[in-house]
Enzyme design. Structure first.
Site, PDB file in Angstrom:
ATOM      1  N   ASP A 153      15.828  -0.435  -3.862  1.00  0.00           N
ATOM      2  CA  ASP A 153      14.889   0.678  -4.054  1.00  0.00           C
ATOM      3  C   ASP A 153      14.838   1.109  -5.523  1.00  0.00           C
ATOM      4  OD1 ASP A 153      13.101   2.595  -3.139  1.00  0.00           O
ATOM      5  OD2 ASP A 153      14.407   3.306  -1.544  1.00  0.00           O
ATOM      6  N   GLU A 186       9.757  -1.094  -5.335  1.00  0.00           N
ATOM      7  CA  GLU A 186       9.403  -0.080  -6.346  1.00  0.00           C
ATOM      8  C   GLU A 186       8.013   0.478  -6.057  1.00  0.00           C
ATOM      9  OE1 GLU A 186       6.758  -1.933  -7.206  1.00  0.00           O
ATOM     10  OE2 GLU A 186       6.924  -1.583  -9.381  1.00  0.00           O
ATOM     11  N   TRP A 187       7.590   0.338  -4.806  1.00  0.00           N
ATOM     12  CA  TRP A 187       6.374   0.978  -4.251  1.00  0.00           C
ATOM     13  C   TRP A 187       5.090   0.515  -4.929  1.00  0.00           C
ATOM     14  CZ3 TRP A 187       9.691   5.025  -6.714  1.00  0.00           C
ATOM     15  CH2 TRP A 187      10.842   5.240  -5.964  1.00  0.00           C
ATOM     16  N   ASP A 208       5.433   4.679   0.720  1.00  0.00           N
ATOM     17  CA  ASP A 208       5.935   4.530   2.092  1.00  0.00           C
ATOM     18  C   ASP A 208       4.838   4.682   3.145  1.00  0.00           C
ATOM     19  OD1 ASP A 208       8.313   4.436   0.791  1.00  0.00           O
ATOM     20  OD2 ASP A 208       9.285   5.985   1.990  1.00  0.00           O
TER      21      ASP A 208
HETATM   22  C1  GAL Z   1      12.107   4.866  -0.077  1.00  0.00           C
HETATM   23  C2  GAL Z   1      11.678   3.529   0.535  1.00  0.00           C
HETATM   24  C3  GAL Z   1      11.793   3.656   2.028  1.00  0.00           C
HETATM   25  C4  GAL Z   1      13.243   3.955   2.388  1.00  0.00           C
HETATM   26  C5  GAL Z   1      13.709   5.213   1.666  1.00  0.00           C
HETATM   27  C6  GAL Z   1      15.192   5.458   1.868  1.00  0.00           C
HETATM   28  O1  GAL Z   1      12.039   4.808  -1.461  1.00  0.00           O
HETATM   29  O2  GAL Z   1      10.374   3.243   0.142  1.00  0.00           O
HETATM   30  O3  GAL Z   1      11.352   2.464   2.652  1.00  0.00           O
HETATM   31  O4  GAL Z   1      14.053   2.859   2.024  1.00  0.00           O
HETATM   32  O5  GAL Z   1      13.456   5.136   0.286  1.00  0.00           O
HETATM   33  O6  GAL Z   1      15.652   6.564   1.166  1.00  0.00           O
END
Ligand code: GAL
Length: 395
Positions: A153, A186-187, A208
């Site tokens: 992440d 990293e979205w 997400d």
């Molecule tokens: C976000 C990620 C999610 C999940 C979450 C956990 O950044 O996109 O899929 O992993 O963190 O904290």
């Protein structure tokens, strides 16, 4: 547009190849089709434990998901609590009392694979220790435990260079000696599709996913429809060993009706996306299991050609999307974004077939052949629903 994009990808892959050691043969062979599995985050958030993970592994086998191709059992954020005096990452001693090696052994004993989560920054999104400056140590620890998949992440990474941070963990995983699928998260913020081939095996393309059809959250979460639209231009970048990842599945979590769940799964398959279920597998309804284990749709996702599908016709609320398949057939989605049932229609020239070509049309949700058609096919599509077809030229 498409040719320059391809050149850009080739150029960035070359640059990346310049800074990374050659992939060991086994790592290069990983994820030749999109990874399939389950991840704890969408349903359980931080409420993870070895009991939950073992039960998920049991349910993957009992529900028929393993037989349908689901393989990776991935613990997301919150399994880790601190580092010890030597800097080694420490799992929550109460929730993972038997330790990660024992959990990996349990999962491997079921014929499944074990995935884990960390973060390129100093802390995860839930403020657990991140891997910054511990990349090699963490990769070695994961290899010792028997980890097969790492989701990595991007929280708490202010000031870090994205490419260098992911390349560092990629190198560490390769040096660990164990083949580990590397999932970049990293979205989509630095367009990883343009640089991450050769660094990771898959990369998130958006913020997400949220368990809803059409909504946006102020923290950046996106409904299924919005995510579908954001994939439309990314088809040149996915392929064997390097997949666009539009995030994990929300099917079975309650926010989508049956038509929307079908559409969600159909599009992820057409995108050659990783199919990572995110629901409570123990309490899964038959309807949810039937969607997640539709083998004809999964075969589209796992097609060895590894091409990502794209939009070929857009009439506003009626759209046609198409993915070429290895045997010369085409997966086609007739998509009704509207709120009333409507006629969908696909013309052969939109999917690369001659207008006079005879082709067999199979409905992948009815699991039935619709007959032989020349030039086009049309059918009724419910609101927010799809007709997902396999169109096979007859010679
Ligand atoms: C976000 C990620 C999610 C999940 C979450 C956990 O950044 O996109 O899929 O992993 O963190 O904290």
């Amino acid at each position: 547009m498409r040719a320059p994009l391809r050149l850009a990808v080739a150029a960035s892959a070359f640059l990346v190849a310049g800074v990374l050691p050659a992939l060991p043969a086994r790592a290069a062979d990983l994820a030749l089709t999109p990874p399939m599995g389950w991840n704890s985050w969408n349903k359980f958030g931080c409420d993870v434990s070895e009991k939950l993970i073992r039960e998920a592994a049991d349910a993957i086998v009992a529900s028929g998901m393993k037989d349908a191709g689901y393989q990776y059992v991935v613990i997301d954020d919150c399994w880790q609590v601190k580092r010890d005096a030597q800097g080694k990452i420490v799992p929550d001693p109460e929730r993972f009392a038997s330790g990660m090696k024992a959990l990996a052994d349990y999962i491997h004993g079921k014929g499944l694979k074990f995935g884990i989560y960390s973060d390129a920054g100093t802390g995860t999104c839930e403020k657990r220790p991140g891997s910054k400056d511990h990349e090699e140590q963490d990769a070695k620890t994961y290899a010792e435990w028997g980890v097969d998949y790492l989701k990595y992440d991007w929280c708490n990474a202010e000031g870090q260079d994205t490419r260098e941070s992911y390349a560092k963990m990629s190198r560490a995983l390769r040096a660990s000696g164990r083949p580990i699928v590397f999932s970049i998260c990293e979205w989509g913020s630095t367009k990883p599709w343009a640089w991450a081939q050769g660094v990771g095996h898959l990369w998130r393309t958006t913020g997400d996913i949220v368990d809803c059809w059409d909504c946006n959250k102020d923290w950046g979460g996106l409904g299924v429809l919005h995510i579908i639209d954001l994939q439309a231009d990314l088809h040149p970048f996915g392929g064997p060993g390097h997949w666009n990842d539009p995030d994990m599945l929300e099917i079975g979590n309650g926010g989508l009706n049956p038509a929307e769940s079908r559409s969600h799964f159909s599009f992820w398959a057409l995108f050659a996306a990783p199919l990572i279920a995110g629901n409570d597998l123990q309490k899964m309804s038959k309807e949810t299991a039937d969607v997640l284990t539709n083998r004809e749709v999964i075969a589209v996702d796992q097609d060895p050609l590894g091409m990502q599908g794209r939009k070929v016709r857009d009439h506003g609320s009626q759209q046609v999307w198409m993915k070429p398949l290895a045997d010369g057939s085409r997966a086609v989605i007739l998509f009704n974004r509207g709120t009333l049932a409507a006629d969908g229609n696909v013309a052969w020239e939109d999917i690369g077939l001659a207008p006079g070509q005879k082709a067999t049309v199979r409905d992948l949700w009815k699991k039935a052949d619709g007959g032989s058609f020349t030039g086009s096919f049309k059918g009724k599509v419910g609101p927010h629903d799809v007709l997902m077809l396999r169109v096979t030229p007859e010679f």
